[in-house]
Scaffold this motif. Structure first.
Motif, PDB file in Angstrom:
ATOM      1  N   ASN A  82      43.658  35.139  31.581  1.00  0.00           N
ATOM      2  CA  ASN A  82      45.004  35.185  31.030  1.00  0.00           C
ATOM      3  C   ASN A  82      45.253  33.961  30.147  1.00  0.00           C
ATOM      4  O   ASN A  82      45.018  32.826  30.559  1.00  0.00           O
ATOM      5  CB  ASN A  82      46.010  35.229  32.182  1.00  0.00           C
ATOM      6  N   TRP A  93      47.636  31.313  31.538  1.00  0.00           N
ATOM      7  CA  TRP A  93      47.022  30.528  32.604  1.00  0.00           C
ATOM      8  C   TRP A  93      46.108  29.469  31.996  1.00  0.00           C
ATOM      9  O   TRP A  93      46.120  28.300  32.415  1.00  0.00           O
ATOM     10  CB  TRP A  93      46.265  31.456  33.532  1.00  0.00           C
ATOM     11  N   ARG A  94      45.354  29.832  30.997  1.00  0.00           N
ATOM     12  CA  ARG A  94      44.491  28.854  30.339  1.00  0.00           C
ATOM     13  C   ARG A  94      45.313  27.741  29.699  1.00  0.00           C
ATOM     14  O   ARG A  94      44.982  26.554  29.815  1.00  0.00           O
ATOM     15  CB  ARG A  94      43.606  29.533  29.297  1.00  0.00           C
ATOM     16  N   PRO A 141      40.765  25.944  39.974  1.00  0.00           N
ATOM     17  CA  PRO A 141      40.974  27.274  39.370  1.00  0.00           C
ATOM     18  C   PRO A 141      39.651  28.024  39.345  1.00  0.00           C
ATOM     19  O   PRO A 141      38.701  27.598  38.686  1.00  0.00           O
ATOM     20  CB  PRO A 141      41.476  26.943  37.963  1.00  0.00           C
ATOM     21  N   THR A 150      38.018  30.296  37.862  1.00  0.00           N
ATOM     22  CA  THR A 150      37.907  31.124  36.664  1.00  0.00           C
ATOM     23  C   THR A 150      36.539  31.766  36.518  1.00  0.00           C
ATOM     24  O   THR A 150      36.322  32.561  35.596  1.00  0.00           O
ATOM     25  CB  THR A 150      38.220  30.292  35.415  1.00  0.00           C
ATOM     26  N   SER A 193      45.642  35.377  39.375  1.00  0.00           N
ATOM     27  CA  SER A 193      44.783  34.200  39.300  1.00  0.00           C
ATOM     28  C   SER A 193      44.225  33.901  40.676  1.00  0.00           C
ATOM     29  O   SER A 193      44.862  34.174  41.698  1.00  0.00           O
ATOM     30  CB  SER A 193      45.573  32.986  38.787  1.00  0.00           C
ATOM     31  N   GLN A 213      50.077  36.272  38.345  1.00  0.00           N
ATOM     32  CA  GLN A 213      50.111  35.266  37.291  1.00  0.00           C
ATOM     33  C   GLN A 213      51.481  34.603  37.175  1.00  0.00           C
ATOM     34  O   GLN A 213      51.589  33.402  36.900  1.00  0.00           O
ATOM     35  CB  GLN A 213      49.728  35.921  35.966  1.00  0.00           C
ATOM     36  N   VAL A 217      51.685  31.565  39.568  1.00  0.00           N
ATOM     37  CA  VAL A 217      50.580  30.625  39.738  1.00  0.00           C
ATOM     38  C   VAL A 217      50.952  29.192  39.351  1.00  0.00           C
ATOM     39  O   VAL A 217      50.535  28.234  40.008  1.00  0.00           O
ATOM     40  CB  VAL A 217      49.330  31.109  38.968  1.00  0.00           C
ATOM     41  N   ALA A 218      51.739  29.007  38.297  1.00  0.00           N
ATOM     42  CA  ALA A 218      52.066  27.648  37.867  1.00  0.00           C
ATOM     43  C   ALA A 218      52.868  26.910  38.930  1.00  0.00           C
ATOM     44  O   ALA A 218      52.563  25.762  39.286  1.00  0.00           O
ATOM     45  CB  ALA A 218      52.833  27.690  36.550  1.00  0.00           C
ATOM     46  N   TRP A 278      50.623  26.194  41.904  1.00  0.00           N
ATOM     47  CA  TRP A 278      49.685  25.112  41.573  1.00  0.00           C
ATOM     48  C   TRP A 278      50.343  23.748  41.779  1.00  0.00           C
ATOM     49  O   TRP A 278      49.761  22.851  42.396  1.00  0.00           O
ATOM     50  CB  TRP A 278      49.205  25.269  40.140  1.00  0.00           C
TER      51      TRP A 278
END
Length: 338
Positions: free
Chosen positions: A2, A5-6, A44, A46, A138, A187, A190-191, A194
């Motif tokens: 995503n 997300w990146r 993460p 990924t 994520s 998603q 996630v922030a 985190w």
């Protein structure tokens, strides 16, 4: 991966490998590796993709394709599982779990698209829908002595034991061992999650998580090792990833014959070297000049310096291994499950 997300990870200091979604570090690989060994890290993941199976026949379909006993996968259980070719070689491996009647599969991201496409070829008239969730979800890795406390502070459930799951607060949390967890969450959340987890855990790149996989003896099949091993070569049956009491699945006859005839000559080893250890690299021995006697499954830099990896190795040559060729650098090898 995503794009939002990146972008969030980049704004948080993540450094990505060129042309890849792999997070190399958050500015200090050495410090992050030491934190993975001694403290609590947040990574993460990924390098993993996420596939979902739904529908009335989802359980039966996955059970008929995979090596593990999906029929008896409880709602709070996590399984290692593999999908084999007709010749019994693993073309993908998974962490599998349930959310009610929904089944989710964490897989190496470089195998996700091809595996999903090929699995869909076998659905036929079964009432099952397979889909990727990688753009919408994520995956985070959390490990260390403060990991469980970090989950609680973030409002996330904590699994009761290794290889169990806890579902809640819009997230799935998988317990990989006593202090190591995989978190799958939408998603949109996630922030914030985190930031909460990072209060007790140090953001770290994938090398830290891969090193933890090596310590745990967790072999993940990736594009570099696709179709290289029957499950027992990677000690997959010792992880509970193979059921010898279920019905047929692709490669089942060969996997079962290998088990009952005791013909497995290769097993999972931890190896160490001062040289880079990359998945798919052949291992050789002067005692076996005609062919390679092993292959790196996954590797990472070590907190102690140099590199560590998991490798499938022909056991009788484990004491005299060289990287890349018979004349390559010598490497140390210790059986994961002696």
């Amino acid at each position: 991966m995503n794009s939002n997300w990146r972008s969030f990870l980049e704004s948080s200091g993540a450094i990505f490998k060129d042309g890849s979604d792999e997070v190399l570090n958050f500015g200090d690989t050495s410090g992050e590796l030491l934190a993975a060994r001694d403290q609590t890290v947040l990574v993460p993941l990924t390098h993993l993709g996420l596939i979902e199976a739904t529908g009335d026949d989802a359980k039966a379909f996955l059970h008929s394709q995979f090596t593990s006993d999906i029929n008896h996968l409880g709602t709070d259980q996590v399984q290692h599982s593999a999908w084999c070719t007709a010749k019994g070689r693993m073309q993908a491996s998974f962490l599998a779990w349930r959310e009610g009647d929904i089944f989710r599969l964490a897989i190496a991201s470089d195998l996700e698209a091809a595996s999903l496409k090929r699995l869909q070829m076998f659905v036929l008239r079964s009432k099952v829908k397979l889909a990727t969730l990688t753009e919408d979800y994520s995956l985070l890795g959390l490990a260390g002595p403060q990991a469980a406390a970090a989950l609680g502070d973030a409002g996330l459930p904590c699994p009761a034991a290794a290889m169990t799951s806890a579902i809640g607060a819009g997230a799935s949390v998988l317990g990989l061992d006593a202090n190591r967890f995989l978190v799958a969450l939408p998603q949109a959340a996630v922030a914030e999650t985190w930031h909460k987890l990072a209060l007790k855990a140090r953001p770290s790149g994938l090398p830290a998580w891969r090193w933890l996989d090596v310590q745990a003896g967790f072999p993940l099949v990736s594009a570099a090792t696709k179709e290289e091993f029957v499950p027992q070569m990677a000690d997959f049956e010792k992880l509970g990833g193979v059921s010898f009491h279920k019905g047929c699945y692709p490669g089942q006859e060969i996997v079962a014959r290998t088990q009952y005839l005791g013909k497995v000559k290769r097993h999972l080893f931890r190896v160490r070297s001062d040289q880079l250890l990359e998945a798919g690299t052949d291992l050789h021995s002067p005692d076996n000049p005609d062919q390679a006697c092993g292959m790196i499954v996954s590797g990472a830099p070590s907190p102690a310096g140099g590199y560590e990896a998991l490798a499938v190795v022909q056991s009788n040559h484990a004491g005299n291994l060289h990287l890349g060729s018979r004349d390559g650098p010598k490497i140390e090898a210790v059986a994961v499950n002696p």
